[in-house]
Design a protein around this motif. Structure first.
Motif, PDB file in Angstrom:
ATOM      1  N   ILE A 221       0.836  -1.199   0.000  1.00  0.00           N
ATOM      2  CA  ILE A 221       0.000   0.000   0.000  1.00  0.00           C
ATOM      3  C   ILE A 221       0.872   1.250   0.000  1.00  0.00           C
ATOM      4  CG2 ILE A 221      -1.671   1.333   1.343  1.00  0.00           C
ATOM      5  CD1 ILE A 221      -2.826  -1.362   2.304  1.00  0.00           C
ATOM      6  N   LEU A 222       1.944   1.241   0.804  1.00  0.00           N
ATOM      7  CA  LEU A 222       2.844   2.396   0.841  1.00  0.00           C
ATOM      8  C   LEU A 222       3.546   2.591  -0.499  1.00  0.00           C
ATOM      9  CD1 LEU A 222       4.361   1.932   4.410  1.00  0.00           C
ATOM     10  CD2 LEU A 222       2.773   3.720   3.660  1.00  0.00           C
ATOM     11  N   ALA A 227       3.364   6.233  -5.493  1.00  0.00           N
ATOM     12  CA  ALA A 227       3.035   6.527  -6.897  1.00  0.00           C
ATOM     13  C   ALA A 227       1.818   7.442  -7.012  1.00  0.00           C
ATOM     14  CB  ALA A 227       2.775   5.226  -7.656  1.00  0.00           C
ATOM     15  N   HIS A 228       0.973   7.424  -5.963  1.00  0.00           N
ATOM     16  CA  HIS A 228      -0.239   8.261  -5.946  1.00  0.00           C
ATOM     17  C   HIS A 228      -0.332   8.946  -4.587  1.00  0.00           C
ATOM     18  CE1 HIS A 228      -1.741   6.299  -9.638  1.00  0.00           C
ATOM     19  NE2 HIS A 228      -1.257   5.182  -9.102  1.00  0.00           N
ATOM     20  N   PRO A 229       0.524   9.938  -4.338  1.00  0.00           N
ATOM     21  CA  PRO A 229       0.594  10.557  -3.007  1.00  0.00           C
ATOM     22  C   PRO A 229      -0.677  11.265  -2.570  1.00  0.00           C
ATOM     23  CG  PRO A 229       1.897  11.778  -4.612  1.00  0.00           C
ATOM     24  CD  PRO A 229       1.505  10.508  -5.277  1.00  0.00           C
ATOM     25  N   VAL A 243      -1.877  -2.453   8.317  1.00  0.00           N
ATOM     26  CA  VAL A 243      -2.645  -1.760   7.274  1.00  0.00           C
ATOM     27  C   VAL A 243      -3.497  -0.661   7.896  1.00  0.00           C
ATOM     28  CG1 VAL A 243      -4.505  -2.032   5.576  1.00  0.00           C
ATOM     29  CG2 VAL A 243      -2.667  -3.723   5.699  1.00  0.00           C
ATOM     30  N   LEU A 244      -4.138  -0.971   9.021  1.00  0.00           N
ATOM     31  CA  LEU A 244      -5.008   0.016   9.670  1.00  0.00           C
ATOM     32  C   LEU A 244      -4.215   1.233  10.146  1.00  0.00           C
ATOM     33  CD1 LEU A 244      -7.363  -2.318  11.753  1.00  0.00           C
ATOM     34  CD2 LEU A 244      -7.643  -1.477   9.407  1.00  0.00           C
ATOM     35  N   GLU A 245      -2.955   1.016  10.523  1.00  0.00           N
ATOM     36  CA  GLU A 245      -2.123   2.123  11.010  1.00  0.00           C
ATOM     37  C   GLU A 245      -1.864   3.170   9.928  1.00  0.00           C
ATOM     38  OE1 GLU A 245       1.408   0.397  12.590  1.00  0.00           O
ATOM     39  OE2 GLU A 245       0.515  -0.034  14.557  1.00  0.00           O
ATOM     40  N   ILE A 246      -1.878   2.764   8.668  1.00  0.00           N
ATOM     41  CA  ILE A 246      -1.597   3.723   7.589  1.00  0.00           C
ATOM     42  C   ILE A 246      -2.866   4.155   6.859  1.00  0.00           C
ATOM     43  CG2 ILE A 246       0.753   2.874   7.238  1.00  0.00           C
ATOM     44  CD1 ILE A 246      -0.247   1.322   4.812  1.00  0.00           C
ATOM     45  N   LYS A 267      -8.787  10.294  -5.307  1.00  0.00           N
ATOM     46  CA  LYS A 267      -8.235   8.957  -5.504  1.00  0.00           C
ATOM     47  C   LYS A 267      -8.235   8.195  -4.185  1.00  0.00           C
ATOM     48  CE  LYS A 267      -4.911  10.009  -9.216  1.00  0.00           C
ATOM     49  NZ  LYS A 267      -3.460   9.963  -9.567  1.00  0.00           N
ATOM     50  N   PHE A 268      -8.467   6.892  -4.285  1.00  0.00           N
ATOM     51  CA  PHE A 268      -8.515   6.073  -3.071  1.00  0.00           C
ATOM     52  C   PHE A 268      -7.867   4.715  -3.311  1.00  0.00           C
ATOM     53  CE2 PHE A 268     -12.069   8.972  -3.056  1.00  0.00           C
ATOM     54  CZ  PHE A 268     -12.042   9.500  -1.773  1.00  0.00           C
ATOM     55  N   ILE A 269      -7.131   4.272  -2.301  1.00  0.00           N
ATOM     56  CA  ILE A 269      -6.617   2.899  -2.255  1.00  0.00           C
ATOM     57  C   ILE A 269      -7.519   2.162  -1.270  1.00  0.00           C
ATOM     58  CG2 ILE A 269      -4.654   1.428  -1.688  1.00  0.00           C
ATOM     59  CD1 ILE A 269      -2.864   3.945  -2.238  1.00  0.00           C
ATOM     60  N   VAL A 270      -8.161   1.107  -1.738  1.00  0.00           N
ATOM     61  CA  VAL A 270      -9.219   0.465  -0.954  1.00  0.00           C
ATOM     62  C   VAL A 270      -8.788  -0.921  -0.488  1.00  0.00           C
ATOM     63  CG1 VAL A 270     -11.640  -0.223  -0.929  1.00  0.00           C
ATOM     64  CG2 VAL A 270     -10.918   1.737  -2.328  1.00  0.00           C
TER      65      VAL A 270
END
Length: 353
Positions: A221-222, A227-229, A243-246, A267-270
């Motif tokens: 995810i990081l 790539a998509h800040p 994962v929950l921490e970030i 934009k969202f990372i899901v």
């Protein structure tokens, strides 16, 4: 307690192997748009003939969700699916999801026929928490209030004091903590850890996990976020703590959709099952959604953020749902009555929020 938890871990390893074997054998359905539409038309006709309504989970295939909407049905999380079915006048409910969802629908609506495309569609959280082992775990901690997630069998629900969904789990834990109660939590260890950390409650948790959410990796995810800040991370609390921490926002399926709509981000990372993208794109068509990376080809579940059991709810199975036999949900009345008590306790509590 150690013995019981090691049994739960063994169950999880066995489940992973079963899923791996299933994915090795599963054949991808290939059909044209015309064939898909013909199947949808056929199912819609049969639903009308049988006085039936289709309720589908967010994690089912897009065409299944679309069919539910087009035929007057409903797409949502497991509890809202069951409540919609309870209140709908149709005599038969078709539940496109996994087995515990069909059981919940039957518990809330004992007078209706509840059918599923296949009863083989289950959940690692459900089968990873067998009632005999769970009962023994509860008996080791008689001083604790038993809180179980909706992703459990009717028998496990009947053993509990409370049933919760991911959207209300934290509030229930906070309420019980304020009452000075200690909690026995089951079956998802990641959701349990999240609730324990956020509420400060005294919680011991069963050692279960969702085979899809457990595969999300913080490192991946990081990498994607680099790539998509400008992308926000939306995560389901069944995901690992790393994962929950970030995550920018943590929530249930419905809460993830609401967060995407209300956020100013584009934009969202899901980090949840990719079936939710149908509703995300419907709710926020001008926004971009990317699935959170899993462990790739080396992932234990090899499901690419898609539950293999949810995938069993294909149109072909729905087209045969009235004909195949052996796919009706039954819950023994006395068991359903006991399971209804913690469900009603949750519904009453939710109504006060």
């Amino acid at each position: 307690m150690v013995g019981i938890l090691s049994l739960a871990s063994d169950n999880l390893e066995r489940i992973r192997q079963q899923v791996s074997d299933h994915l090795d054998k599963a054949e991808q359905v290939q059909r044209s748009e015309q064939q898909t539409q013909a199947l949808m038309d056929s199912i819609a006709k049969k639903l009308k003939q049988e006085d039936a309504v289709l309720v589908a989970h967010y994690y089912t295939a897009p065409e299944v969700q679309a069919l539910a909407e087009q035929t007057g049905g409903f797409v949502s999380d497991s509890l809202e699916m069951a409540r919609f079915g309870r209140d709908h006048p149709a005599k038969t409910l078709i539940v496109a999801g996994v087995k515990f969802m069909g059981e919940t629908a039957k518990i809330l609506t004992p007078n209706k026929r509840v059918l599923m495309p296949t009863l083989e569609a289950t959940c690692s959280l459900d089968i990873g928490c067998p009632i005999d082992q769970f009962d023994a775990f509860c008996n080791e901690h008689p001083d604790r209030t038993v809180v179980v997630y909706a992703n459990t069998s009717a028998a496990v629900k009947a053993r509990a004091d409370w049933v919760v969904t991911s959207s209300i789990a934290l509030q229930v834990a906070e309420h019980l903590n304020q009452q000075g109660e200690k909690i026995l939590w089951a079956p998802d260890r990641h959701l349990g850890a999240y609730v324990k950390k956020a509420s400060g409650a005294d919680i011991i948790a069963w050692d279960g996990a969702c085979i899809v959410h457990e595969e999300f990796k913080a490192r991946g995810i990081l990498d994607l976020k680099r790539a998509h800040p400008d992308a926000e991370v939306l995560a389901h609390p069944e995901s690992p703590d790393s994962v929950l921490e970030i995550a920018d926002q943590i929530g249930s399926t419905t809460q993830i959709i609401q967060a995407a709509v209300s956020s100013k981000a584009s934009k969202f990372i899901v980090a949840t099952d990719q079936g939710i993208f149908y509703k995300l794109q419907q709710a926020a068509p001008d926004k971009i959604f990317m699935i959170a990376p899993t462990a790739g080809n080396g992932a234990t579940c090899r499901s690419c953020a898609n539950c293999p059991w949810m995938a069993m709810n294909e149109l072909e199975a729905l087209d045969r749902v009235f004909e195949v036999g052996g796919n009706e949900i039954f819950v023994e009345p006395a068991l359903a009555e006991r399971a209804m008590l913690p469900l009603e306790r949750m519904l009453s509590f939710k109504a006060t929020l």
